[in-house]
Design a protein around this motif. Structure first.
Motif, PDB file in Angstrom:
ATOM      1  N   GLU A   1      -6.615 -13.271  17.813  1.00  0.00           N
ATOM      2  CA  GLU A   1      -5.827 -12.242  17.231  1.00  0.00           C
ATOM      3  C   GLU A   1      -6.200 -12.465  15.462  1.00  0.00           C
ATOM      4  N   GLY A   2      -6.397 -11.159  15.251  1.00  0.00           N
ATOM      5  CA  GLY A   2      -6.451 -11.111  13.468  1.00  0.00           C
ATOM      6  C   GLY A   2      -5.241 -11.191  12.868  1.00  0.00           C
ATOM      7  N   GLY A   3      -5.020 -11.378  11.798  1.00  0.00           N
ATOM      8  CA  GLY A   3      -3.804 -11.447  10.996  1.00  0.00           C
ATOM      9  C   GLY A   3      -3.543 -13.015  10.322  1.00  0.00           C
ATOM     10  N   GLN A   4      -4.512 -13.658  10.767  1.00  0.00           N
ATOM     11  CA  GLN A   4      -4.356 -15.098  10.025  1.00  0.00           C
ATOM     12  C   GLN A   4      -4.456 -15.301   8.657  1.00  0.00           C
ATOM     13  N   ALA A   5      -3.773 -16.473   8.141  1.00  0.00           N
ATOM     14  CA  ALA A   5      -4.121 -16.298   6.582  1.00  0.00           C
ATOM     15  C   ALA A   5      -5.656 -16.478   6.297  1.00  0.00           C
ATOM     16  N   GLY A   6      -5.924 -15.713   5.381  1.00  0.00           N
ATOM     17  CA  GLY A   6      -7.560 -15.635   4.674  1.00  0.00           C
ATOM     18  C   GLY A   6      -8.139 -14.626   5.457  1.00  0.00           C
ATOM     19  N   ASP A   7      -7.664 -14.192   6.796  1.00  0.00           N
ATOM     20  CA  ASP A   7      -8.377 -12.862   7.529  1.00  0.00           C
ATOM     21  C   ASP A   7      -8.688 -11.684   6.702  1.00  0.00           C
ATOM     22  N   LEU A   8      -7.699 -11.040   5.793  1.00  0.00           N
ATOM     23  CA  LEU A   8      -7.523  -9.924   5.019  1.00  0.00           C
ATOM     24  C   LEU A   8      -8.756 -10.252   3.757  1.00  0.00           C
ATOM     25  N   ARG A   9      -8.712 -11.352   3.371  1.00  0.00           N
ATOM     26  CA  ARG A   9      -9.836 -11.734   2.324  1.00  0.00           C
ATOM     27  C   ARG A   9     -11.101 -11.700   2.945  1.00  0.00           C
ATOM     28  N   ARG A  10     -11.476 -12.218   3.895  1.00  0.00           N
ATOM     29  CA  ARG A  10     -12.751 -12.184   4.596  1.00  0.00           C
ATOM     30  C   ARG A  10     -13.090 -10.741   5.034  1.00  0.00           C
TER      31      ARG A  10
END
Length: 323
Positions: A287-296
């Motif tokens: 699932e998305g929403g882990q730390a760093g996912d938004l930056r990627r």
């Protein structure tokens, strides 16, 4: 009258994109898009006073807004070009710069990651999406930001870029007129179901090709960036684009989910009710929403948009001799 003064120019386009990258989209009273919104409100008020609040009124709104903004912007460019081509160039850079918003798109998205607490993240999400945020956890806030980045890359940047490369200054202004209509009156409410139909359908039409080109561009970029998957971007975009409401937004959202190798959307609530639990993305991905996912996701969107700028500039140069 030299109509070639309105034609797409790769140098003006590059200058406008660089300006957006340096300054972002400033908030001020006389911003062209804000003025466009005020013009729309005034025309809508006049149409409703005369009883034109249905399909015909919505079509007349489009015609009046287009004549006003496309006509005036084109006439201004031609007049300035008659005084000196450099004045026309400066004017067009300003207009193009005002019609694209890549830096602000990323700034609003990354504000979710920079929030000091969950309430701050929820507030940042509420500036991007219309869903309920009161029950969202940190992961769902980041997922919403990721979805917004991938969706708005189309109508906030690549669609205006596409229509500028195709039709020059009138094309990018017309694209923004339609986008403004969709955002202000393109709702399925009792007030706008008929009146907003024209703007909503035209927005679908104007984003039709840009959305599908964005799917291909996201996949192409994902093949080149380490840690991303071009193969999944292609396959997930093709298989799951229809899971997202609307004919266009699913192409970029599904492709981006595959590219960053995260599943997006998940439970979404609106007006206190669960409206969907659909996930998009490769079933084997977390699932998305882990730390760093938004930056990627931000890196993917920015690189994709910059590649689109380069391709658009090359396209304009290649076909310049045909004008």
């Amino acid at each position: 009258m030299d109509l070639t003064a309105l034609a797409p120019d790769p140098l003006l386009l590059l200058c406008a994109v660089v300006l957006d990258g340096i300054l972002g989209d400033p908030v001020y009273r006389w911003h062209p898009v804000r003025l466009m919104g005020h013009t729309l409100t005034g025309i809508e008020r006049m149409l409703r006073r005369t009883g034109l609040d249905g399909y015909a009124g919505g079509c007349m709104l489009f015609l009046a807004l287009s004549v006003c903004w496309v006509g005036v912007s084109a006439a201004s460019a031609l007049w300035l070009n008659g005084l000196h081509p450099a004045l026309n160039g400066v004017y067009q850079v300003f207009v193009i710069y005002s019609m694209v918003a890549l830096r602000d798109l990323c700034r609003h998205g990354m504000a979710i990651d920079r929030a000091e607490d969950l309430e701050g993240a929820r507030h940042a999400v509420s500036m991007l999406v219309g869903r309920d945020t009161s029950a969202m956890d940190a992961a769902s806030c980041r997922r919403a930001g990721m979805e917004s980045l991938s969706e708005n890359a189309v109508d906030g940047f690549i669609a205006p870029l596409f229509w500028y490369a195709l039709l020059g200054l009138p094309g990018i202004v017309l694209c923004k007129v339609i986008s403004t209509m969709d955002s202000m009156v393109g709702y399925r409410t009792l007030r706008y179901a008929r009146f907003g139909w024209c703007g909503a359908r035209l927005d679908d039409l104007f984003n039709l090709l840009p959305a599908r080109l964005t799917w291909l561009l996201l996949a192409g970029v994902a093949f080149l960036l380490p840690g991303y998957s071009g193969r999944k971007a292609l396959s997930v975009g093709w298989r799951q684009h229809a899971l997202v409401p609307g004919p266009n937004s699913g192409w970029s959202e599904a492709a981006a989910a595959g590219a960053v190798q995260r599943r997006l959307v998940g439970p979404v609530r609106q007006d206190g009710k669960l409206v969907t639990e659909i996930w998009i993305g490769d079933e084997s991905d977390p699932e998305g929403g882990q730390a760093g996912d938004l930056r990627r996701m931000c890196v993917l969107v920015v690189v994709t948009c910059l590649v689109a700028v380069i391709l658009a500039a090359l396209l304009v140069v290649t076909f310049a001799d045909f004008r």
